[in-house]
Design a protein around this motif. Structure first.
Motif, PDB file in Angstrom:
ATOM      1  N   GLN A 201      -7.923  -2.373 -11.892  1.00 29.01           N
ATOM      2  CA  GLN A 201      -7.519  -3.496 -10.735  1.00 29.01           C
ATOM      3  C   GLN A 201      -6.106  -2.001 -10.913  1.00 29.01           C
ATOM      4  N   VAL A 202      -5.012  -2.154  -9.431  1.00 31.51           N
ATOM      5  CA  VAL A 202      -3.884  -1.613  -8.544  1.00 31.51           C
ATOM      6  C   VAL A 202      -3.266  -2.137  -8.703  1.00 31.51           C
ATOM      7  N   SER A 203      -2.733  -3.117  -7.966  1.00 34.69           N
ATOM      8  CA  SER A 203      -1.381  -4.139  -8.034  1.00 34.69           C
ATOM      9  C   SER A 203      -1.374  -4.914  -9.159  1.00 34.69           C
ATOM     10  N   THR A 204       0.207  -5.149 -10.271  1.00 41.60           N
ATOM     11  CA  THR A 204       0.751  -5.717 -10.816  1.00 41.60           C
ATOM     12  C   THR A 204       1.439  -7.226  -9.934  1.00 41.60           C
ATOM     13  N   GLY A 205       1.420  -8.120 -10.356  1.00 42.41           N
ATOM     14  CA  GLY A 205       2.371  -9.232  -9.887  1.00 42.41           C
ATOM     15  C   GLY A 205       2.218  -9.976  -8.550  1.00 42.41           C
ATOM     16  N   GLY A 206       0.835  -9.242  -8.136  1.00 40.57           N
ATOM     17  CA  GLY A 206       0.453  -9.737  -6.572  1.00 40.57           C
ATOM     18  C   GLY A 206       0.322  -8.780  -5.937  1.00 40.57           C
ATOM     19  N   GLY A 207      -1.091  -8.359  -4.731  1.00 39.43           N
ATOM     20  CA  GLY A 207      -1.030  -7.579  -3.842  1.00 39.43           C
ATOM     21  C   GLY A 207      -2.194  -7.786  -2.708  1.00 39.43           C
ATOM     22  N   ALA A 208      -1.720  -7.293  -1.413  1.00 38.30           N
ATOM     23  CA  ALA A 208      -2.871  -7.859  -0.984  1.00 38.30           C
ATOM     24  C   ALA A 208      -3.257  -6.832   0.321  1.00 38.30           C
ATOM     25  N   GLN A 209      -4.296  -6.424   1.057  1.00 38.40           N
ATOM     26  CA  GLN A 209      -3.604  -5.314   2.295  1.00 38.40           C
ATOM     27  C   GLN A 209      -4.178  -4.198   1.976  1.00 38.40           C
ATOM     28  N   PRO A 210      -5.431  -3.943   1.230  1.00 37.13           N
ATOM     29  CA  PRO A 210      -5.172  -2.537   0.705  1.00 37.13           C
ATOM     30  C   PRO A 210      -5.620  -1.130   1.537  1.00 37.13           C
ATOM     31  N   HIS A 211      -4.871  -0.841   1.579  1.00 40.90           N
ATOM     32  CA  HIS A 211      -5.353   0.858   2.992  1.00 40.90           C
ATOM     33  C   HIS A 211      -4.957   1.889   2.157  1.00 40.90           C
ATOM     34  N   TRP A 212      -6.320   3.158   2.162  1.00 43.75           N
ATOM     35  CA  TRP A 212      -6.091   4.846   1.456  1.00 43.75           C
ATOM     36  C   TRP A 212      -5.353   5.146   2.589  1.00 43.75           C
ATOM     37  N   ARG A 213      -4.854   6.684   2.126  1.00 42.33           N
ATOM     38  CA  ARG A 213      -4.153   7.818   2.839  1.00 42.33           C
ATOM     39  C   ARG A 213      -6.036   8.201   3.131  1.00 42.33           C
ATOM     40  N   ARG A 214      -5.360   8.986   3.853  1.00 37.80           N
ATOM     41  CA  ARG A 214      -6.993   9.823   4.592  1.00 37.80           C
ATOM     42  C   ARG A 214      -7.826  10.861   3.703  1.00 37.80           C
ATOM     43  N   ASP A 215      -6.765  11.098   2.614  1.00 33.96           N
ATOM     44  CA  ASP A 215      -7.438  12.218   1.401  1.00 33.96           C
ATOM     45  C   ASP A 215      -7.642  11.322  -0.050  1.00 33.96           C
ATOM     46  N   GLY A 216      -7.463  10.325  -0.033  1.00 30.68           N
ATOM     47  CA  GLY A 216      -7.806   9.163  -1.184  1.00 30.68           C
ATOM     48  C   GLY A 216      -7.341   9.483  -1.801  1.00 30.68           C
ATOM     49  N   LYS A 217      -5.668   9.754  -2.336  1.00 36.68           N
ATOM     50  CA  LYS A 217      -4.829  10.759  -3.273  1.00 36.68           C
ATOM     51  C   LYS A 217      -4.217   9.478  -3.375  1.00 36.68           C
ATOM     52  N   GLU A 218      -4.079   8.410  -2.533  1.00 35.54           N
ATOM     53  CA  GLU A 218      -2.901   7.786  -2.101  1.00 35.54           C
ATOM     54  C   GLU A 218      -3.544   5.942  -1.815  1.00 35.54           C
ATOM     55  N   LEU A 219      -2.982   4.852  -2.497  1.00 38.56           N
ATOM     56  CA  LEU A 219      -3.016   3.718  -1.860  1.00 38.56           C
ATOM     57  C   LEU A 219      -2.497   3.342  -1.849  1.00 38.56           C
ATOM     58  N   PHE A 220      -1.956   1.907  -0.967  1.00 36.47           N
ATOM     59  CA  PHE A 220      -1.170   1.495  -0.441  1.00 36.47           C
ATOM     60  C   PHE A 220      -1.440   0.037  -0.333  1.00 36.47           C
ATOM     61  N   TYR A 221      -0.251  -1.592  -0.463  1.00 36.22           N
ATOM     62  CA  TYR A 221      -0.654  -2.253  -0.387  1.00 36.22           C
ATOM     63  C   TYR A 221       0.140  -3.562   0.056  1.00 36.22           C
TER      64      TYR A 221
END
Length: 296
Positions: A201-221
């Motif tokens: 589980q990546v998010s805490t307290g809710g999350g949606a719309q995951p997107h990766w950085r091109r080098d795979g070292k960061e994930l956004f939501y």
């Protein structure tokens, strides 16, 4: 499975601190926005003159051009990894089915396959072999895979009593992020591809719309309060992640709907589906103790 469009929206660039870098293109009724691999165009669902179609927006010129022309509802654009093709969903046969079309706009759409359930594309693997899509079910949605080689028969990637959606491959193709409501509310998770049993589980307290950085070292939501979040990740034989950190507040509508923002490959700029700013009102001048001036 999300529907409906919002009027008075504009696509606006922001940096990581939330500073506006300016709008792109005209205001309109936008939903999904998906960045092309070369970051020169955006595919978007746009409603104009009562028709919901896929449009392409040239980011350098801010010029939108219509890409699909059917009277049905077109949605959920997905770019091929080389940018030559776009997969999208359309209701032209009654339900949302997956179609593809050359991104130059030449030629006709090709129906990938027809089904009895709504299917909406979410991502295309970097090696070009697989398309991820959401399939509607009685308990929400499941994540399926469409192979683009071999027998081409789709099969479920995640199928459970819960609702899973918004799958996105990691750049190396060995992991994928998605949302699930298995804990009660929607959270962002990561699993290996193909799934091997472990998940994080990546998010805490809710999350949606995951997107990766091109080098795979960061994930956004996006968090439920519509704040854009970022986590540092380490991909290897296992998955490691940092605690989420807030980047900035967005004003997207319905955070749980897909693709209301996109991120550049370096993770430094974000194109966000935002409300058009209200016209500034004429300031009011208030004069205090004005009666004193009458005595002079």
């Amino acid at each position: 499975f999300w529907s409906g469009s919002i009027s008075n929206r504009q696509l606006v660039w922001f940096d990581r601190e939330g500073k506006s870098l300016g709008p792109v293109g005209p205001p309109g009724e936008y939903n999904d926005i998906v960045l092309s691999p070369d970051e020169k165009r955006v595919a978007t669902q746009r409603t104009a003159n009562g028709n919901s179609d896929i449009w392409l927006l040239d980011l350098a010129r801010g010029l939108p051009s219509r890409f699909t022309f059917d009277a049905a509802t077109e949605d959920d654009p997905v770019w091929s990894p080389d940018g030559s093709t776009i997969v999208f969903s359309s209701t032209r046969s009654g339900r949302f089915d997956l179609y593809r079309k050359v991104s130059s706009g030449a030629g006709n759409e090709e129906l990938l396959f027809k089904s009895e359930a709504d299917r909406e594309g979410t991502d295309w693997s970097a090696d070009g072999r697989f398309v991820l899509f959401d399939q509607a079910g009685s308990k929400g949605g499941d994540i399926w895979i469409l192979p683009l080689s071999g027998d081409g028969q789709p099969y479920p990637l995640l199928q459970s009593p819960f609702s899973e959606s918004q799958g996105h491959f990691a750049p190396d193709g060995k992991w994928f992020a998605y949302t699930s409501n298995e804990s009660g509310g929607y959270e962002v998770y990561v699993q290996s591809f193909p799934p091997s049993g472990g998940k994080w589980q990546v998010s805490t307290g809710g999350g949606a719309q995951p997107h990766w950085r091109r080098d795979g070292k960061e994930l956004f939501y996006l968090a439920p309060d519509r704040k854009l979040m970022a986590v540092d990740v380490k991909l290897g034989s296992t998955f490691e992640t940092s605690a989420p950190k807030t980047l900035f507040q967005t004003q997207v509508v319905r955070y749980g709907a897909p693709n209301r923002y996109v991120v550049t490959g370096d993770g430094q700029r974000f194109l966000v589906n935002s409300p058009v700013e209200e016209v500034s009102q004429t300031p009011i001048t208030v004069v205090l103790n004005w009666t004193a001036g009458l005595k002079k």
